[in-house]
Design a protein around this motif. Structure first.
Motif, short mmCIF file in Angstrom:
data_model
loop_
_atom_site.label_atom_id
_atom_site.label_comp_id
_atom_site.label_asym_id
_atom_site.label_seq_id
_atom_site.Cartn_x
_atom_site.Cartn_y
_atom_site.Cartn_z
N LEU A 1 0.96 -1.16 -0.01
CA LEU A 1 0.01 0.07 0.09
C LEU A 1 0.94 1.41 0.04
O LEU A 1 0.64 2.23 -0.81
CB LEU A 1 -0.75 -0.18 1.14
N TYR A 2 1.80 1.33 0.48
CA TYR A 2 2.82 2.43 0.62
C TYR A 2 3.41 2.56 -0.51
O TYR A 2 3.37 3.92 -1.09
CB TYR A 2 4.14 1.92 1.71
N GLU A 3 3.95 1.53 -1.24
CA GLU A 3 4.26 1.79 -2.65
C GLU A 3 3.03 2.35 -3.81
O GLU A 3 3.56 3.09 -4.55
CB GLU A 3 4.74 0.47 -3.18
N GLU A 4 1.97 1.63 -3.55
CA GLU A 4 0.86 2.35 -4.48
C GLU A 4 0.76 3.78 -4.22
O GLU A 4 0.40 4.38 -4.88
CB GLU A 4 -0.57 1.46 -4.12
N VAL A 5 0.76 4.10 -2.87
CA VAL A 5 0.39 5.71 -2.51
C VAL A 5 1.54 6.62 -2.90
O VAL A 5 1.18 7.62 -3.58
CB VAL A 5 0.31 5.62 -1.14
N ARG A 6 2.69 5.97 -3.00
CA ARG A 6 3.96 6.71 -3.51
C ARG A 6 3.68 7.10 -5.26
O ARG A 6 3.91 7.82 -5.52
CB ARG A 6 5.20 5.96 -3.27
N LYS A 7 3.15 6.12 -5.75
CA LYS A 7 3.08 5.88 -7.19
C LYS A 7 1.95 6.92 -7.59
O LYS A 7 1.96 7.83 -8.38
CB LYS A 7 2.67 4.43 -7.82
N ARG A 8 0.91 6.78 -6.81
CA ARG A 8 -0.37 7.60 -6.95
C ARG A 8 0.08 9.25 -6.69
O ARG A 8 -0.33 10.09 -7.46
CB ARG A 8 -1.53 7.41 -6.13
N ASP A 9 0.85 9.56 -5.70
CA ASP A 9 1.15 10.78 -5.35
C ASP A 9 2.52 11.36 -5.80
O ASP A 9 3.02 12.43 -5.58
CB ASP A 9 1.25 10.84 -3.91
N THR A 10 2.98 10.64 -6.93
CA THR A 10 4.06 11.17 -7.56
C THR A 10 3.72 11.88 -8.87
O THR A 10 3.07 11.38 -9.65
CB THR A 10 5.18 9.95 -7.93
N ASN B 1 -7.39 5.89 2.15
CA ASN B 1 -7.26 6.81 3.42
C ASN B 1 -5.99 7.06 3.91
O ASN B 1 -5.29 7.29 4.81
CB ASN B 1 -7.74 5.69 4.71
N LEU B 2 -5.00 6.97 2.62
CA LEU B 2 -3.46 7.17 2.82
C LEU B 2 -3.12 8.27 2.13
O LEU B 2 -3.56 8.57 0.95
CB LEU B 2 -2.72 6.00 2.57
N ILE B 3 -2.01 9.18 2.61
CA ILE B 3 -1.82 10.47 2.19
C ILE B 3 -0.36 10.46 2.21
O ILE B 3 0.16 10.11 3.20
CB ILE B 3 -2.49 11.44 2.39
N GLU C 1 -11.44 18.55 5.72
CA GLU C 1 -10.22 18.27 4.84
C GLU C 1 -10.01 16.80 4.64
O GLU C 1 -9.61 16.42 3.53
CB GLU C 1 -9.23 18.94 5.91
N LYS C 2 -10.47 16.16 5.65
CA LYS C 2 -10.51 14.71 5.46
C LYS C 2 -11.23 14.11 4.28
O LYS C 2 -10.60 13.41 3.41
CB LYS C 2 -10.94 13.76 6.69
N LEU C 3 -12.30 14.46 4.30
CA LEU C 3 -13.27 14.36 3.29
C LEU C 3 -12.72 14.81 1.72
O LEU C 3 -13.00 14.07 0.74
CB LEU C 3 -14.75 14.66 3.44
N GLU C 4 -12.17 15.87 1.90
CA GLU C 4 -11.65 16.51 0.46
C GLU C 4 -10.41 15.58 0.07
O GLU C 4 -10.30 15.07 -1.02
CB GLU C 4 -11.23 17.76 0.62
N PHE C 5 -9.54 15.14 0.86
CA PHE C 5 -8.18 14.38 0.49
C PHE C 5 -9.02 13.07 0.06
O PHE C 5 -8.38 12.35 -0.83
CB PHE C 5 -7.45 14.02 1.78
N ILE C 6 -9.87 12.24 0.78
CA ILE C 6 -10.40 11.02 0.73
C ILE C 6 -11.28 11.16 -0.89
O ILE C 6 -10.82 10.26 -1.63
CB ILE C 6 -11.42 10.57 1.71
N ALA C 7 -11.89 11.92 -1.36
CA ALA C 7 -12.47 12.13 -2.36
C ALA C 7 -11.65 12.43 -3.50
O ALA C 7 -11.65 11.65 -4.54
CB ALA C 7 -13.50 13.57 -2.55
N GLU C 8 -10.45 13.08 -3.24
CA GLU C 8 -9.37 13.16 -4.38
C GLU C 8 -8.56 11.88 -4.56
O GLU C 8 -8.47 11.43 -5.79
CB GLU C 8 -8.21 14.09 -3.73
N ASN C 9 -8.34 11.08 -3.27
CA ASN C 9 -7.81 9.76 -3.64
C ASN C 9 -8.78 8.74 -4.36
O ASN C 9 -8.39 7.96 -5.25
CB ASN C 9 -7.58 9.11 -2.25
#
Length: 122
Positions: free
Chosen positions: A8-17, A66-68, A87-95
């Motif tokens: 999951l750590y790796e997937e979040v890094r890919k998504r947020d790169t 749920n990861l940022i 702000e949580k809802l905004e980040f989750i919607a973006e994710n």
């Protein structure tokens, strides 16, 4: 605090790169300030997943929605001052909009859902 499962750590890094438009280089960015990310953080605490967040409860918060990614400064501020539900809802919607769950992650969830639910796998 127990670490986030590596897959999951790796997937979040890919998504947020993202690619820097000026330098044409890829970098892992902080989703709060846009700086260089260094941490993956749970948006909603693993024991405080509310139904309104729309995150599957089975993973005890260890879900890509749920990861940022955060820089050290923003990570420290969130731990010190918290983060609003809005702000949580905004980040989750973006994710949710950005996350394309890979077969590898889907298989990980299916294979480990009992351990994830009991909080045994991190």
């Amino acid at each position: 605090m127990k670490p986030i499962p590596k897959i999951l750590y790796e997937e979040v890094r890919k998504r947020d790169t993202i690619k820097d438009k000026n330098k044409q280089q890829w970098y892992w960015r902080c989703r709060k300030c846009g700086g260089k990310a260094e941490h993956v953080h749970h948006i909603a605490g693993r024991n405080y997943i509310k139904p309104l967040y729309g995150i599957p409860d089975i993973q005890k918060g260890n879900h890509e929605y749920n990861l940022i990614s955060l820089c050290s400064t923003c990570h420290g501020e969130i731990h010190q001052y918290g983060i609003s539900d809005e702000e949580k809802l905004e980040f989750i919607a973006e994710n949710k909009a950005k996350t394309k769950q890979t077969p590898k992650v889907t298989e990980f969830y299916e294979k480990n859902k009992g351990k994830l639910y009991r909080g045994e796998l991190y």
